[in-house]
Design an enzyme around this catalytic site. Structure first.
Site, PDB file in Angstrom:
ATOM      1  N   LYS A   1       8.159   0.844   5.202  1.00 52.26           N
ATOM      2  CA  LYS A   1       7.144   1.744   5.050  1.00 52.26           C
ATOM      3  C   LYS A   1       5.093   0.537   5.618  1.00 52.26           C
ATOM      4  O   LYS A   1       5.625  -0.447   5.545  1.00 52.26           O
ATOM      5  CB  LYS A   1       7.076   1.699   3.404  1.00 52.26           C
ATOM      6  CG  LYS A   1       5.754   2.137   2.401  1.00 52.26           C
ATOM      7  CD  LYS A   1       4.823   1.009   1.811  1.00 52.26           C
ATOM      8  CE  LYS A   1       4.125   0.111   2.708  1.00 52.26           C
ATOM      9  NZ  LYS A   1       3.480  -0.717   1.670  1.00 52.26           N
ATOM     10  N   THR A   2       4.684   1.493   6.228  1.00 53.80           N
ATOM     11  CA  THR A   2       3.755   1.376   6.036  1.00 53.80           C
ATOM     12  C   THR A   2       2.550   2.749   7.018  1.00 53.80           C
ATOM     13  O   THR A   2       3.150   3.349   8.129  1.00 53.80           O
ATOM     14  CB  THR A   2       3.228   0.136   6.755  1.00 53.80           C
ATOM     15  OG1 THR A   2       1.597  -0.278   6.845  1.00 53.80           O
ATOM     16  CG2 THR A   2       3.204   0.358   7.447  1.00 53.80           C
TER      17      THR A   2
ATOM     18  N   ASP B   1       5.035  -7.582   5.362  1.00 56.37           N
ATOM     19  CA  ASP B   1       5.023  -8.768   4.878  1.00 56.37           C
ATOM     20  C   ASP B   1       6.135  -8.652   3.838  1.00 56.37           C
ATOM     21  O   ASP B   1       6.928  -9.346   3.378  1.00 56.37           O
ATOM     22  CB  ASP B   1       3.797  -9.218   4.149  1.00 56.37           C
ATOM     23  CG  ASP B   1       3.223  -9.578   4.830  1.00 56.37           C
ATOM     24  OD1 ASP B   1       3.764 -10.155   6.663  1.00 56.37           O
ATOM     25  OD2 ASP B   1       1.794  -9.257   5.328  1.00 56.37           O
TER      26      ASP B   1
ATOM     27  N   LYS C   1     -26.447  16.888  15.517  1.00 55.23           N
ATOM     28  CA  LYS C   1     -27.990  15.844  15.424  1.00 55.23           C
ATOM     29  C   LYS C   1     -27.164  14.912  14.232  1.00 55.23           C
ATOM     30  O   LYS C   1     -27.928  13.723  14.314  1.00 55.23           O
ATOM     31  CB  LYS C   1     -29.052  16.959  14.030  1.00 55.23           C
ATOM     32  CG  LYS C   1     -28.254  17.029  12.532  1.00 55.23           C
ATOM     33  CD  LYS C   1     -29.312  17.251  11.501  1.00 55.23           C
ATOM     34  CE  LYS C   1     -28.293  18.095  10.441  1.00 55.23           C
ATOM     35  NZ  LYS C   1     -29.047  18.584   9.453  1.00 55.23           N
TER      36      LYS C   1
ATOM     37  N   ARG D   1       1.285  -5.657  -4.650  1.00 60.60           N
ATOM     38  CA  ARG D   1       1.361  -7.301  -3.873  1.00 60.60           C
ATOM     39  C   ARG D   1       1.603  -8.377  -4.454  1.00 60.60           C
ATOM     40  O   ARG D   1       1.567  -9.262  -3.180  1.00 60.60           O
ATOM     41  CB  ARG D   1      -0.333  -6.846  -2.530  1.00 60.60           C
ATOM     42  CG  ARG D   1      -0.145  -5.737  -2.444  1.00 60.60           C
ATOM     43  CD  ARG D   1      -1.646  -6.098  -1.554  1.00 60.60           C
ATOM     44  NE  ARG D   1      -2.092  -4.498  -0.825  1.00 60.60           N
ATOM     45  CZ  ARG D   1      -1.319  -3.836  -0.239  1.00 60.60           C
ATOM     46  NH1 ARG D   1      -0.641  -4.077   0.795  1.00 60.60           N
ATOM     47  NH2 ARG D   1      -1.973  -3.229   0.645  1.00 60.60           N
TER      48      ARG D   1
ATOM     49  N   GLU E   1      -7.725   8.545   1.626  1.00 58.09           N
ATOM     50  CA  GLU E   1      -7.417   9.674   1.801  1.00 58.09           C
ATOM     51  C   GLU E   1      -6.117  10.352   2.206  1.00 58.09           C
ATOM     52  O   GLU E   1      -5.379  10.874   1.746  1.00 58.09           O
ATOM     53  CB  GLU E   1      -8.956  10.493   2.680  1.00 58.09           C
ATOM     54  CG  GLU E   1     -10.222  10.246   2.175  1.00 58.09           C
ATOM     55  CD  GLU E   1     -10.173   8.845   2.039  1.00 58.09           C
ATOM     56  OE1 GLU E   1      -9.874   8.046   2.510  1.00 58.09           O
ATOM     57  OE2 GLU E   1     -11.959   8.618   1.864  1.00 58.09           O
TER      58      GLU E   1
ATOM     59  N   GLY F   1       0.871  -1.064  -0.309  1.00 55.46           N
ATOM     60  CA  GLY F   1      -0.135   0.021   0.200  1.00 55.46           C
ATOM     61  C   GLY F   1       1.256   1.337   0.080  1.00 55.46           C
ATOM     62  O   GLY F   1       2.314   1.258   0.476  1.00 55.46           O
TER      63      GLY F   1
ATOM     64  N   ASP G   1       0.013   1.955   8.416  1.00 48.39           N
ATOM     65  CA  ASP G   1      -0.321   0.980   9.919  1.00 48.39           C
ATOM     66  C   ASP G   1       0.562   1.612  10.875  1.00 48.39           C
ATOM     67  O   ASP G   1      -0.094   1.252  11.871  1.00 48.39           O
ATOM     68  CB  ASP G   1      -0.564  -0.135   8.980  1.00 48.39           C
ATOM     69  CG  ASP G   1      -1.030  -0.584   8.357  1.00 48.39           C
ATOM     70  OD1 ASP G   1      -2.096   0.715   7.732  1.00 48.39           O
ATOM     71  OD2 ASP G   1      -1.457  -1.497   7.658  1.00 48.39           O
TER      72      ASP G   1
HETATM   73  P1  FBP Z   1       0.896  -1.888   3.718  1.00 48.67           P
HETATM   74  O1  FBP Z   1       0.533  -3.218   4.674  1.00 48.67           O
HETATM   75  O2  FBP Z   1       0.765  -2.580   2.607  1.00 48.67           O
HETATM   76  O3  FBP Z   1       1.726  -1.027   3.736  1.00 48.67           O
HETATM   77  O4  FBP Z   1      -0.682  -1.776   3.305  1.00 48.67           O
HETATM   78  C1  FBP Z   1      -1.618  -0.550   3.871  1.00 48.67           C
HETATM   79  C2  FBP Z   1      -3.181  -0.243   4.086  1.00 48.67           C
HETATM   80  O5  FBP Z   1      -3.367   1.044   3.619  1.00 48.67           O
HETATM   81  C3  FBP Z   1      -4.031  -0.457   5.201  1.00 48.67           C
HETATM   82  O6  FBP Z   1      -3.805  -0.117   6.454  1.00 48.67           O
HETATM   83  C4  FBP Z   1      -4.908  -1.087   4.073  1.00 48.67           C
HETATM   84  O7  FBP Z   1      -5.773  -2.006   5.002  1.00 48.67           O
HETATM   85  C5  FBP Z   1      -4.449  -1.531   2.800  1.00 48.67           C
HETATM   86  O8  FBP Z   1      -3.595  -1.614   3.063  1.00 48.67           O
HETATM   87  C6  FBP Z   1      -5.601  -2.435   1.711  1.00 48.67           C
HETATM   88  O9  FBP Z   1      -5.350  -2.271   0.784  1.00 48.67           O
HETATM   89  P2  FBP Z   1      -5.653  -1.752  -0.598  1.00 48.67           P
HETATM   90  O10 FBP Z   1      -4.761  -1.143  -0.926  1.00 48.67           O
HETATM   91  O11 FBP Z   1      -4.921  -3.345  -1.413  1.00 48.67           O
HETATM   92  O12 FBP Z   1      -6.609  -1.913  -0.497  1.00 48.67           O
END
Ligand code: FBP
Length: 549
Positions: free
Chosen positions: A199-200, A173, A239, A142, A422, A78, A202
């Site tokens: 990188k991530t 991974d 509301k 991926r 976003e 991602g 998350d």
């Molecule tokens: P990575 O672990 O590859 O950095 O993923 C980040 C992420 O944005 C997650 O937060 C999310 O669950 C996933 O990628 C969404 O996957 P995709 O980009 O395939 O829709």
């Protein structure tokens, strides 16, 4: 290409580098390392790359004598803000070592290496992408690099291009795979080094030596801006209850960081749900109680932050998902033959009675989402599960019941949001722009020093960039054995939210007040130019973890 005013101004931003990387660099080796767990098994699987020492870079007056080096780079998984700066840091580092060095980018992720799809990244291309968000310079993908034939196909093109080292920019991974590849090339004596970069968005690739993954800072600040805007809207119209799901895969770091930045009424932390063995009904009851309490004070509005991995952390659901993961991994072909309308019944007939009963009790949509395709790493694609709707629907039902029983008087009108895409390609904050550039630069120094199976590491991140510590960490040090696709595999240990850590404890100490009162904070958009306290602050998570919050 038309550029925005910010893009033009931002192109001229010169990322800050740690002192040690500013001139000639010397690599100093520390002590030998061992893996975080399962040492004997990991050592056996990585005989050539296990136990290597930590590396730290220091500035030196001595000249470096590394010849020109050709390097390949891959963006994996991602998107995360700052990827382009890792590449520009790597490029500048390679050119500093020797101007004849070349950087090749493999296209659309690890698949580009296997399929021999690449471009040479020249200074004209690099200059177009400095300090920009996105991974579009070479694209990402991926594909999982795990088979010998892929390693061999990759080696063919690496050899042809005279590439000395491959840099894989990815999450846990992908860095696990980088380590397997490093070991394979070392065992074969191919003379190709492999270096990883953390990188991530998350935030779950972190440990003692990797303080945070890049992109987490910018993504959280982007989501926190929008959550703040929603909270101001919410507090103006009074509301709606806003159910906001946040990306982050399994870990709740993003939700927690956004909560610390915006002080919502409720933030669920999956790791706590698991530790307290909460059921779906417990979670729903807790939310409904807060809604009812606020309604009793005339406040029929609020915000709920939900981490996207929640479902997997509800113990009963987790058992169900684990069985589903193993079952679908082993019976993918048979499952693909089952008629769509029959899939639910098919799964129910194959599961153990306890899990079959839970699966059968789930709303149709959620059940279907749980059996959808896995990602190439065998994970449930949690971002596809609409937990925000599931929870608001169940909270609505509970409140309707309480209304009948005279326990609740109020109006409950939910709105739903999911923030993920976003923030993943936002223009990197100063923190991510600097951090990423330094990570790329350090990767070039690791290569020049002949390292393989290392992850580029920049530490001391709450200090000014000058004082950051640059070096490398053997990837095997971060590994343990985990069950994947029904088999035990060596993988980098995922970092989940620690319930005894300062970020969670700080949140837990204030959440009751945030639930009752309307204590919203409005962080506003990321600022790229201006006073340092507005532009250069790292995340609250990092500040609290390093006790500077
Ligand atoms: P990575 O672990 O590859 O950095 O993923 C980040 C992420 O944005 C997650 O937060 C999310 O669950 C996933 O990628 C969404 O996957 P995709 O980009 O395939 O829709």
């Amino acid at each position: 290409m038309t550029k925005s005013a910010l893009q033009i101004a931002r192109a001229a931003y010169q990322p800050k580098l740690p002192k040690a990387l500013k001139g000639n660099v010397k690599a100093v080796s520390g002590e030998a390392t061992q893996s975080v767990a399962d040492q004997e098994e990991i050592k056996k699987l990585f005989p050539n790359t296990y136990g290597m020492p930590l590396v730290r870079f220091e500035a030196t007056a001595e000249p470096e004598t590394c010849p020109a080096m050709n390097v390949g780079v891959i963006l994996s998984g991602g998107q995360a803000p700052g990827g382009h700066n890792v590449i520009s840091g790597l490029f500048d580092g390679i050119k500093r070592i020797h101007p004849d060095g070349k950087l090749y980018g493999f296209l659309m992720g690890p698949g580009g290496l296997v399929d021999h799809k690449y471009i040479e990244l020249t200074s004209d291309i690099i200059d177009e992408y400095r300090n920009t968000g996105g991974f579009d310079i070479i694209g990402s993908g991926r594909t999982k690099l795990e088979k010998e034939e892929q390693f061999e196909k990759g080696y063919e093109i690496l050899k042809e291009l005279g590439i000395k080292a491959l840099v894989i920019i990815g999450g846990d991974d992908s860095n696990t795979n980088a380590c397997v590849l490093a070991e394979y090339y070392a065992a074969k004596n191919y003379g190709v080094q492999v270096i990883g970069c953390p990188k991530t968005i998350d935030g779950d690739l972190k440990n003692e030596m990797i303080e945070t993954s890049f992109g987490f800072d910018t993504a959280c600040k982007t989501y926190a801006e929008v959550i703040g805007n929603i909270q101001r809207d919410c507090n103006s119209a009074r509301k709606y209850w806003h159910f906001i799901k946040l990306m982050g895969r399994s870990a709740s770091h993003i939700a927690l960081e956004c909560a610390l930045q915006t002080q919502p009424n409720i933030c669920i932390v999956s790791e706590e749900v698991e530790a307290k063995d909460l059921s779906l009904d417990d979670i729903v009851t807790n939310i409904a109680q807060t809604v009812a309490d606020r309604a009793a004070q005339g406040n029929n509005f609020g915000t709920v932050l939900i981490p996207e991995g929640l479902i997997e952390f509800i113990p009963a659901m987790k058992r169900l998902i684990a069985e589903l993961n193993d079952f679908l991994a082993a019976n993918a072909d048979e499952f693909a033959q089952v008629d769509k309308a029959e899939q639910r019944n098919y799964i129910i007939s194959k599961l153990t009675p306890e899990n079959a009963a839970i699966y059968a009790s789930l709303p149709e949509g959620v059940a279907r989402q749980l059996s959808l395709d896995r990602d190439p790493h065998g994970n449930v694609q949690v971002s596809l599960i609409e937990t925000e709707k599931l929870l608001s629907e169940m909270v609505g039902n509970k409140l309707a019941q309480w209304k009948k029983e005279g326990k609740y008087v109020g109006k409950f009108a939910p709105q739903h949001h999911f923030f993920g895409y976003e923030g993943r390609c936002a223009a990197p904050s100063n923190f991510d722009a600097d951090y990423c550039y330094a990570l790329g630069y350090a990767a070039s120094a690791l290569i020049a020093n002949g390292k393989t199976g290392y992850m580029s590491s920049i530490r001391n991140l709450t200090a000014p960039a000058e004082e950051w510590i640059a070096g490398g960490v053997p990837i095997t040090m971060m590994m343990n054995m985990e069950r994947r696709h029904g088999e035990m595999k060596p993988v980098i240990q995922k970092a989940l939210v620690k319930l005894d850590g300062a970020p969670f404890k700080t949140f837990a100490a204030q959440r009751e007040q945030w639930a009752k009162e309307t204590a919203y904070v409005y962080p506003g958009p990321i600022q790229y130019f201006g006073p340092t306290e507005v532009c250069d602050q790292p995340t609250k998570t990092l500040q609290l973890e390093q006790q500077k919050g």
